[in-house]
Design an enzyme around this catalytic site. Sequence first.
Site, PDB file in Angstrom:
ATOM      1  N   TRP A 115     105.033 102.863  73.052  1.00  0.00           N
ATOM      2  CA  TRP A 115     103.703 103.476  73.064  1.00  0.00           C
ATOM      3  C   TRP A 115     102.939 103.162  71.777  1.00  0.00           C
ATOM      4  CZ3 TRP A 115     103.177 108.491  76.184  1.00  0.00           C
ATOM      5  CH2 TRP A 115     101.887 109.020  76.101  1.00  0.00           C
ATOM      6  N   ARG A 124     102.821 100.747  69.945  1.00  0.00           N
ATOM      7  CA  ARG A 124     102.283  99.394  69.830  1.00  0.00           C
ATOM      8  C   ARG A 124     100.779  99.357  70.094  1.00  0.00           C
ATOM      9  NH1 ARG A 124     105.732  95.114  69.884  1.00  0.00           N
ATOM     10  NH2 ARG A 124     104.257  93.836  71.070  1.00  0.00           N
ATOM     11  N   TYR A 151     106.710 114.384  65.007  1.00  0.00           N
ATOM     12  CA  TYR A 151     107.733 115.337  64.553  1.00  0.00           C
ATOM     13  C   TYR A 151     108.667 114.627  63.577  1.00  0.00           C
ATOM     14  CZ  TYR A 151     111.471 118.874  65.166  1.00  0.00           C
ATOM     15  OH  TYR A 151     112.420 119.858  64.988  1.00  0.00           O
ATOM     16  N   ARG A 176     113.108 114.080  59.148  1.00  0.00           N
ATOM     17  CA  ARG A 176     113.475 114.227  57.742  1.00  0.00           C
ATOM     18  C   ARG A 176     113.478 115.695  57.348  1.00  0.00           C
ATOM     19  NH1 ARG A 176     110.109 111.084  53.554  1.00  0.00           N
ATOM     20  NH2 ARG A 176     111.931 111.621  52.281  1.00  0.00           N
ATOM     21  N   ARG A 191     119.859 111.222  60.756  1.00  0.00           N
ATOM     22  CA  ARG A 191     119.101 110.864  61.962  1.00  0.00           C
ATOM     23  C   ARG A 191     119.342 109.424  62.401  1.00  0.00           C
ATOM     24  NH1 ARG A 191     112.861 110.077  59.763  1.00  0.00           N
ATOM     25  NH2 ARG A 191     113.408 108.813  57.953  1.00  0.00           N
ATOM     26  N   LEU A 241      87.949 107.570  74.202  1.00  0.00           N
ATOM     27  CA  LEU A 241      88.062 107.257  75.625  1.00  0.00           C
ATOM     28  C   LEU A 241      88.180 105.753  75.875  1.00  0.00           C
ATOM     29  CD1 LEU A 241      88.052 108.171  78.585  1.00  0.00           C
ATOM     30  CD2 LEU A 241      85.540 108.145  78.494  1.00  0.00           C
ATOM     31  N   HIS A 242      87.439 104.947  75.138  1.00  0.00           N
ATOM     32  CA  HIS A 242      87.515 103.496  75.335  1.00  0.00           C
ATOM     33  C   HIS A 242      88.944 102.999  75.149  1.00  0.00           C
ATOM     34  CE1 HIS A 242      86.986  99.211  74.926  1.00  0.00           C
ATOM     35  NE2 HIS A 242      87.348  99.251  73.660  1.00  0.00           N
ATOM     36  N   HIS A 302      91.948 101.620  77.892  1.00  0.00           N
ATOM     37  CA  HIS A 302      92.687 100.371  77.713  1.00  0.00           C
ATOM     38  C   HIS A 302      94.192 100.623  77.814  1.00  0.00           C
ATOM     39  CE1 HIS A 302      93.699  96.366  76.277  1.00  0.00           C
ATOM     40  NE2 HIS A 302      94.459  96.915  75.344  1.00  0.00           N
ATOM     41  N   ARG A 330      99.408 100.665  80.925  1.00  0.00           N
ATOM     42  CA  ARG A 330     100.618 101.471  81.101  1.00  0.00           C
ATOM     43  C   ARG A 330     100.688 102.211  82.433  1.00  0.00           C
ATOM     44  NH1 ARG A 330     103.923  98.851  77.814  1.00  0.00           N
ATOM     45  NH2 ARG A 330     103.133  98.786  75.678  1.00  0.00           N
TER      46      ARG A 330
END
Length: 301
Positions: A110, A112, A121, A124, A196, A213-214, A218, A223
């Site tokens: 995502w 990317r 979140y 650490r 972690r 929104l634009h 996209h 996706r």
Amino acid sequence: MPLSPEQKAEIESQRAGGERTLRAVSPGMEARLYTAHEVLDHGFVRVIDYMGDDAAICQAARVSYGRGTRSVQNDEGLIRYLMRHWHSTPFEMCEVKFHVKLPVFVARQWIRHRMANVNEYSARYSILDREFYIPAPEQLAAQSTQNNQGRGDVLQGEEAQRVLDLLRDDAMRSYDHYEAMLSQDGQQGLARELARMNLPANIYTQWYWKTDLHNLLHFLRLRADAHAQYEIRVYAEVMCEIVADWVPAAFAAFRDYRMDAVSLSAQGAAALKRRLAGEVVTQENSGMGAREWREFQEVWG
């Protein structure tokens, strides 16, 4: 469960408390505000805040004052013109902030899309919950023989069960070791930022994701597409439903001119014209590669 009783109570409290505002609001988005829409086995998407509506897009395009005097029909026509001719700036006038709970490997895919403000979140400072994405059996598939980044046939029987058992056992074992490293029972305990590193990519994380929104459209065009990976596509599909309620005219135009539309390369357009003229066109004389030709045939026969 995706939401604890405490989280549900907090959402109910947020939805119960309303404030008078002079800004434009979208009735469809007001109905969605704060509500958590469950995705996958432990994930969700919910709207935390938003700005603008269909009228805001038109207002920006016309650079008018207030909500304007044009009719809804005229606004829809303008929005369709803007979408059809790739005028993106008016759509940037609307913004939305999502709270998303998702597996780490989906988050890495995502992120990317580098067009949002994100706050995740932190493992650490906090300890992650023992929650992992385990696919439903129908989502366990072999590697595609035609697409290096896609899935092929669904795994069956003992092989599918073996994979599910490995996924669960590995996730639980990793989390057991994570807790053991953090423990201060008879030891100092490893720092959270180091412990972690042992966690698997199917553990759940959360973030706030704010975009205009634009750029959101996209993201959804890529996706929510049938070729997108299932685990991110289901999030995008829920977000499509939310956007359709928020800016119905803009989303309808987006669906017509982007999601359900077909684009052609110069070679594809030429091949289609030749076919319409009665000529027999093959891949060899089309100027298209094998994959582009296959995609061309999927649409045009």
